[in-house]
Design a protein around this motif. Structure first.
Motif, PDB file in Angstrom:
ATOM      1  N   LYS A 474       0.862  -1.189   0.000  1.00  0.00           N
ATOM      2  CA  LYS A 474       0.000   0.000   0.000  1.00  0.00           C
ATOM      3  C   LYS A 474       0.895   1.234   0.000  1.00  0.00           C
ATOM      4  O   LYS A 474       2.119   1.138   0.209  1.00  0.00           O
ATOM      5  CB  LYS A 474      -0.912  -0.002   1.220  1.00  0.00           C
ATOM      6  CG  LYS A 474      -0.187  -0.091   2.570  1.00  0.00           C
ATOM      7  CD  LYS A 474      -1.181  -0.186   3.711  1.00  0.00           C
ATOM      8  CE  LYS A 474      -0.472  -0.345   5.060  1.00  0.00           C
ATOM      9  NZ  LYS A 474      -1.430  -0.451   6.175  1.00  0.00           N
ATOM     10  N   SER A 475       0.303   2.399  -0.225  1.00  0.00           N
ATOM     11  CA  SER A 475       1.113   3.608  -0.408  1.00  0.00           C
ATOM     12  C   SER A 475       1.837   4.023   0.857  1.00  0.00           C
ATOM     13  O   SER A 475       2.895   4.665   0.792  1.00  0.00           O
ATOM     14  CB  SER A 475       0.227   4.761  -0.899  1.00  0.00           C
ATOM     15  OG  SER A 475      -0.820   5.021   0.016  1.00  0.00           O
ATOM     16  N   THR A 476       1.323   3.685   2.036  1.00  0.00           N
ATOM     17  CA  THR A 476       2.023   4.035   3.273  1.00  0.00           C
ATOM     18  C   THR A 476       3.213   3.120   3.526  1.00  0.00           C
ATOM     19  O   THR A 476       4.044   3.414   4.384  1.00  0.00           O
ATOM     20  CB  THR A 476       1.056   3.963   4.481  1.00  0.00           C
ATOM     21  OG1 THR A 476       0.441   2.687   4.511  1.00  0.00           O
ATOM     22  CG2 THR A 476       0.015   5.052   4.392  1.00  0.00           C
ATOM     23  N   ASN A 477       3.284   2.011   2.798  1.00  0.00           N
ATOM     24  CA  ASN A 477       4.423   1.089   2.938  1.00  0.00           C
ATOM     25  C   ASN A 477       5.421   1.227   1.798  1.00  0.00           C
ATOM     26  O   ASN A 477       6.296   0.376   1.633  1.00  0.00           O
ATOM     27  CB  ASN A 477       3.936  -0.360   3.032  1.00  0.00           C
ATOM     28  CG  ASN A 477       3.364  -0.672   4.396  1.00  0.00           C
ATOM     29  OD1 ASN A 477       3.611   0.050   5.353  1.00  0.00           O
ATOM     30  ND2 ASN A 477       2.583  -1.734   4.481  1.00  0.00           N
ATOM     31  N   ILE A 478       5.297   2.279   0.992  1.00  0.00           N
ATOM     32  CA  ILE A 478       6.299   2.602  -0.016  1.00  0.00           C
ATOM     33  C   ILE A 478       6.966   3.896   0.440  1.00  0.00           C
ATOM     34  O   ILE A 478       6.333   4.954   0.472  1.00  0.00           O
ATOM     35  CB  ILE A 478       5.673   2.805  -1.417  1.00  0.00           C
ATOM     36  CG1 ILE A 478       4.864   1.564  -1.827  1.00  0.00           C
ATOM     37  CG2 ILE A 478       6.760   3.108  -2.437  1.00  0.00           C
ATOM     38  CD1 ILE A 478       5.645   0.285  -1.940  1.00  0.00           C
ATOM     39  N   LEU A 479       8.240   3.816   0.851  1.00  0.00           N
ATOM     40  CA  LEU A 479       8.968   4.980   1.346  1.00  0.00           C
ATOM     41  C   LEU A 479       9.829   5.565   0.237  1.00  0.00           C
ATOM     42  O   LEU A 479      10.246   4.867  -0.691  1.00  0.00           O
ATOM     43  CB  LEU A 479       9.834   4.603   2.546  1.00  0.00           C
ATOM     44  CG  LEU A 479       9.090   3.972   3.728  1.00  0.00           C
ATOM     45  CD1 LEU A 479      10.051   3.720   4.886  1.00  0.00           C
ATOM     46  CD2 LEU A 479       7.927   4.836   4.182  1.00  0.00           C
ATOM     47  N   VAL A 488      10.254  -0.587  -0.697  1.00  0.00           N
ATOM     48  CA  VAL A 488       9.170  -1.349  -0.089  1.00  0.00           C
ATOM     49  C   VAL A 488       9.498  -1.571   1.389  1.00  0.00           C
ATOM     50  O   VAL A 488      10.615  -1.971   1.737  1.00  0.00           O
ATOM     51  CB  VAL A 488       8.989  -2.706  -0.797  1.00  0.00           C
ATOM     52  CG1 VAL A 488       7.876  -3.510  -0.146  1.00  0.00           C
ATOM     53  CG2 VAL A 488       8.687  -2.490  -2.279  1.00  0.00           C
ATOM     54  N   ALA A 489       8.518  -1.282   2.268  1.00  0.00           N
ATOM     55  CA  ALA A 489       8.768  -1.348   3.711  1.00  0.00           C
ATOM     56  C   ALA A 489       7.685  -2.154   4.406  1.00  0.00           C
ATOM     57  O   ALA A 489       6.698  -2.575   3.794  1.00  0.00           O
ATOM     58  CB  ALA A 489       8.831   0.069   4.285  1.00  0.00           C
ATOM     59  N   ASP A 490       7.878  -2.358   5.730  1.00  0.00           N
ATOM     60  CA  ASP A 490       6.920  -2.962   6.656  1.00  0.00           C
ATOM     61  C   ASP A 490       6.593  -4.406   6.299  1.00  0.00           C
ATOM     62  O   ASP A 490       5.652  -4.703   5.576  1.00  0.00           O
ATOM     63  CB  ASP A 490       5.630  -2.144   6.729  1.00  0.00           C
ATOM     64  CG  ASP A 490       4.865  -2.457   8.026  1.00  0.00           C
ATOM     65  OD1 ASP A 490       5.109  -3.527   8.607  1.00  0.00           O
ATOM     66  OD2 ASP A 490       4.045  -1.626   8.444  1.00  0.00           O
ATOM     67  N   PHE A 491       7.390  -5.335   6.857  1.00  0.00           N
ATOM     68  CA  PHE A 491       7.251  -6.751   6.553  1.00  0.00           C
ATOM     69  C   PHE A 491       6.548  -7.514   7.678  1.00  0.00           C
ATOM     70  O   PHE A 491       6.675  -8.727   7.784  1.00  0.00           O
ATOM     71  CB  PHE A 491       8.630  -7.369   6.308  1.00  0.00           C
ATOM     72  CG  PHE A 491       9.193  -7.034   4.962  1.00  0.00           C
ATOM     73  CD1 PHE A 491       9.425  -8.020   4.035  1.00  0.00           C
ATOM     74  CD2 PHE A 491       9.482  -5.728   4.613  1.00  0.00           C
ATOM     75  CE1 PHE A 491       9.940  -7.724   2.792  1.00  0.00           C
ATOM     76  CE2 PHE A 491      10.004  -5.418   3.374  1.00  0.00           C
ATOM     77  CZ  PHE A 491      10.231  -6.425   2.459  1.00  0.00           C
ATOM     78  N   GLY A 492       5.801  -6.814   8.524  1.00  0.00           N
ATOM     79  CA  GLY A 492       5.181  -7.467   9.672  1.00  0.00           C
ATOM     80  C   GLY A 492       4.199  -8.558   9.308  1.00  0.00           C
ATOM     81  O   GLY A 492       3.979  -9.496  10.072  1.00  0.00           O
ATOM     82  N   LEU A 493       3.566  -8.448   8.126  1.00  0.00           N
ATOM     83  CA  LEU A 493       2.575  -9.456   7.732  1.00  0.00           C
ATOM     84  C   LEU A 493       3.087 -10.384   6.635  1.00  0.00           C
ATOM     85  O   LEU A 493       2.339 -11.191   6.096  1.00  0.00           O
ATOM     86  CB  LEU A 493       1.287  -8.762   7.249  1.00  0.00           C
ATOM     87  CG  LEU A 493       0.581  -7.857   8.264  1.00  0.00           C
ATOM     88  CD1 LEU A 493      -0.685  -7.284   7.659  1.00  0.00           C
ATOM     89  CD2 LEU A 493       0.256  -8.624   9.539  1.00  0.00           C
ATOM     90  N   SER A 494       4.371 -10.260   6.280  1.00  0.00           N
ATOM     91  CA  SER A 494       4.899 -11.016   5.143  1.00  0.00           C
ATOM     92  C   SER A 494       4.933 -12.517   5.433  1.00  0.00           C
ATOM     93  O   SER A 494       5.007 -12.957   6.564  1.00  0.00           O
ATOM     94  CB  SER A 494       6.307 -10.530   4.802  1.00  0.00           C
ATOM     95  OG  SER A 494       6.262  -9.186   4.413  1.00  0.00           O
TER      96      SER A 494
END
Length: 670
Positions: A474-479, A488-494
């Protein structure tokens, strides 16, 4: 291309082709290396007239005809190496050249006996000899080495390995002196415990590295370094904090030797002997009390061993039962102590608070090397689940790509959960699309951000080992970094895909509403195509600057209903973001929308793979007159102009938009 000075294309499987006609246009070129690349025909004489040309290596090709260098060749030429070709003649015009011309194993040399110098290899000992000169001769003993400033010490040694050079005149020793001065000034300015440096024995290399240089770093004010000093020096090389003169040297690595002379080694043998005597006397006393105190002694020893284990093992606090898994398997990341992070953030000061959200807060920190870091600190009452925390650590430490945010380490002590990332200064794509960041995104910038994010996701799907499904694109996880490159960021649900899970994984549905793949939502079967769907929604968000679900309207459905391919811009003028610049129809915009809609097909089998998405975006960029391989994502407006007035912290509240678990219902987002 006018500023290109080095070109290395050796050992590539190109199709058979003539020497490119644009070679003579490379006015800044100093070095051309194209060995075994299927070149044929003749090298134009005008190529050798390039004013800065020094080295030409075209070995193992199919060049033929007569070699003509011409009368106006560059006065900086050092080597023309055309071995193993089909050259039948050389018109030297009666000249004697002061540079090496090598035509060994060409018909011009093999068809008839000749004593011409160009049919012989130059002497093998042509590598330059260089050794940092000492101020005067200083004899040393006990294995110590004299430094350039005439001090006897045990230096830290290793090899600097340069992948690329911006010069080919290896015999010019001033190049090494400049590097030596740059190293000395760097260590001095960063207040490292270094007295002087010495460079020696430069060696030409091939394949991965072009130049090898022996380096010796001498300690300041003492005979040897302590462990902290060695760690600091190794760190500035491994983190690339030291930058060699950019007009001469390209990327490098430092291969350090093992250091055996630490000044903070355990006590010497004399002290050890005294300690043994004292221990023997104490042992006799303890023996007298042993029977009485054996229980207490055993108990204390057990507690001491447990305490030592916890101190030496950074994962000792990880409770596998409570944290839903075993100790994380790390590659390239390190465990930070709470005290370290407290120091780097000035006790988590308010001045370093750069964002907050449902998860917790993000702090800016500064490492001793000066590198900025972002520290994501969970609130005590809202900590991420142990499984998600462990997943993000393991996955991020294993992936290394310029379009994926880099995890530097984590902290899991004193009841804290903290993740330490590289600092990404321009926040999330969501901030820029909403206008919060003050960064203006024209069409070219949006294309380059899109291709960067696509490349990062394609890497996770196809090159990571094992492959990784992000599950929360999602756009909040693209820094966006300082040059607006997407990460690409935030791998908590990967979710990693094991060999036994090829095709799909049946799992509890997780993700963010609006981006969630309806097929995954309905079947609970997760595949890479679930990420592709989310990416298609992201592409629509990029061209509309609208959130996926806004005022109860779902962007995919809105575009699908309004879309009319017989009309200009597919009749989407009312939906598209006007700041793209719709007055003059952006080239490739309709293809971009087509690609986004193919990504959000109802059936995952009908969606493209992420590598196919990358290729199509690159085609769109070329149609728009852009270079898909450009480093930055800056567009027609300058970066400085675009960022004026931006006051928002790079890690805003929106970057913590809820991602979580959804019930297994049959409702499609509206």
């Amino acid at each position: 291309m006018n500023s290109l000075n080095t070109l290395y294309l050796s050992n590539n499987s190109f199709d058979l082709a003539d020497v490119p006609s644009w070679f003579p246009a490379l006015q800044a070129l100093t070095t051309l290396m194209m060995e075994h690349t299927q070149l044929q025909g003749q090298v134009p004489a005008t190529f050798f007239e390039l004013p800065n040309l020094q080295t030409v290596v075209l070995k193992g090709n199919r060049l033929n005809g007569t070699l003509e260098i011409g009368p106006s060749f560059s006065n900086q030429l050092k080597t023309i190496d055309l071995q193993y070709n089909s050259i039948t003649g050389f018109n030297d015009r009666g000249r004697t050249y002061k540079f090496d011309i090598i035509l060994v194993d060409n018909p011009v040399c093999t068809a008839r006996e000749t004593t011409s110098t160009y049919c012989e290899l130059p002497p093998s000992n042509s590598s330059p000899s260089y050794l940092t000169p000492p101020s005067k001769t200083c004899p040393c003993s006990s294995g110590q080495i004299s430094s350039p400033s005439c001090g006897c010490a045990y230096p830290y040694t290793g090899t600097l390995k340069f992948r690329a050079l911006l010069f080919s005149d290896f015999g010019n020793l001033t190049r090494y002196k400049e590097l030596e001065q740059s190293l000395g000034q760097f260590f001095l300015s960063h207040q490292l415990p270094v007295d002087s440096v010495s460079l020696s024995y430069p060696k030409r290399a091939s394949f991965e590295y072009r130049l090898l240089l022996d380096l010796a770093v001498f300690p300041s004010g003492q005979k040897s370094f302590n462990r902290t000093g060695i760690s600091m020096i190794a760190s500035v090389f491994s983190n690339q904090t030291f930058k060699p003169p950019k007009e001469l040297f390209g990327p490098y690595v430092f291969d350090g030797d093992e250091y055996e002379h630490f000044s903070d080694e355990p006590a010497n043998s004399k002290k050890s002997s005294i300690a043994i005597k004292i221990g023997a006397t104490a042992g006799a006393s303890v023996l007298f009390l042993l029977l009485v105190l054996v229980g207490i002694y055993a108990y204390r020893q057990k507690k001491r061993a447990e305490r030592a284990t916890k101190e030496s093992n950074p994962f000792a606090h990880w409770d596998s039962k409570k944290s839903s898994g075993s100790i994380p398997q790390l590659k390239g990341a390190r465990c930070f102590s709470f005290e370290e992070l407290k120091k780097y953030t000035n006790n988590f000061s308010e001045a370093n608070d750069i964002g907050s959200g449902g998860y917790g807060k993000v702090y800016r920190g500064t490492l001793p090397s000066g590198e900025l870091i972002a520290i994501k600190r969970a609130q005590q009452r809202s900590m991420q689940g142990g499984l998600e925390f462990k997943t993000e650590i393991e996955l991020l430490s294993r992936v290394h790509h310029k379009n994926v945010v880099s995890l530097l380490g984590f902290c899991f002590e004193r009841g804290e959960q903290m993740l330490i990332y590289e600092y990404v200064p321009n926040g999330s794509l969501s901030d820029s699309l909403s206008g919060k960041s003050g960064i203006r995104l024209d069409w070219t910038r949006r294309l380059k951000i899109t291709v960067g994010a696509a490349r990062g996701l394609a890497y996770l799907h196809e090159l990571a080992n094992p492959p990784i499904i992000h599950r929360d694109i999602k756009s909040t996880n693209i820094l966006l970094d300082e040059r607006l490159n997407a990460k690409v960021a935030d791998f908590g649900l990967s979710k990693p895909m094991g060999d036994s899970e090829k095709g799909h994984v049946t799992t509890q549905v997780k993700g963010t509403m609006g981006y969630l793949d309806p097929e995954y939502y309905m079947t609970q079967q997760l595949t890479e195509k679930s990420d592709v769907y989310s990416f298609g929604v992201l592409m629509l968000e990029i061209v509309t600057a609208r959130k996926p679900i806004e005022r109860g309207k779902y962007i995919v459905r809105e575009v699908r209903l309004a879309m009319d391919k017989t009309k200009s811009l597919y009749n989407l003028q009312e939906i598209l973001d006007a700041s793209i610049g719709l007055a003059a129809t952006p080239k490739g915009l309709e293809m971009f929308v087509d690609l986004a809609m193919s990504c959000v097909e109802e059936s995952g089998a009908n969606r493209p793979t992420m590598s196919e998405v990358v290729k199509e975006i690159e085609n769109i960029m070329q149609l728009a007159g852009m270079n898909p391989n450009a480093e930055s994502a800056s567009g027609s407006a300058t970066y400085e102009e675009a960022t004026k007035g931006g006051s928002l912290h790079p890690y805003s509240d929106d970057s913590f938009a809820y991602s979580g678990v959804f019930p297994a219902s049959k409702i499609e987002p509206q």
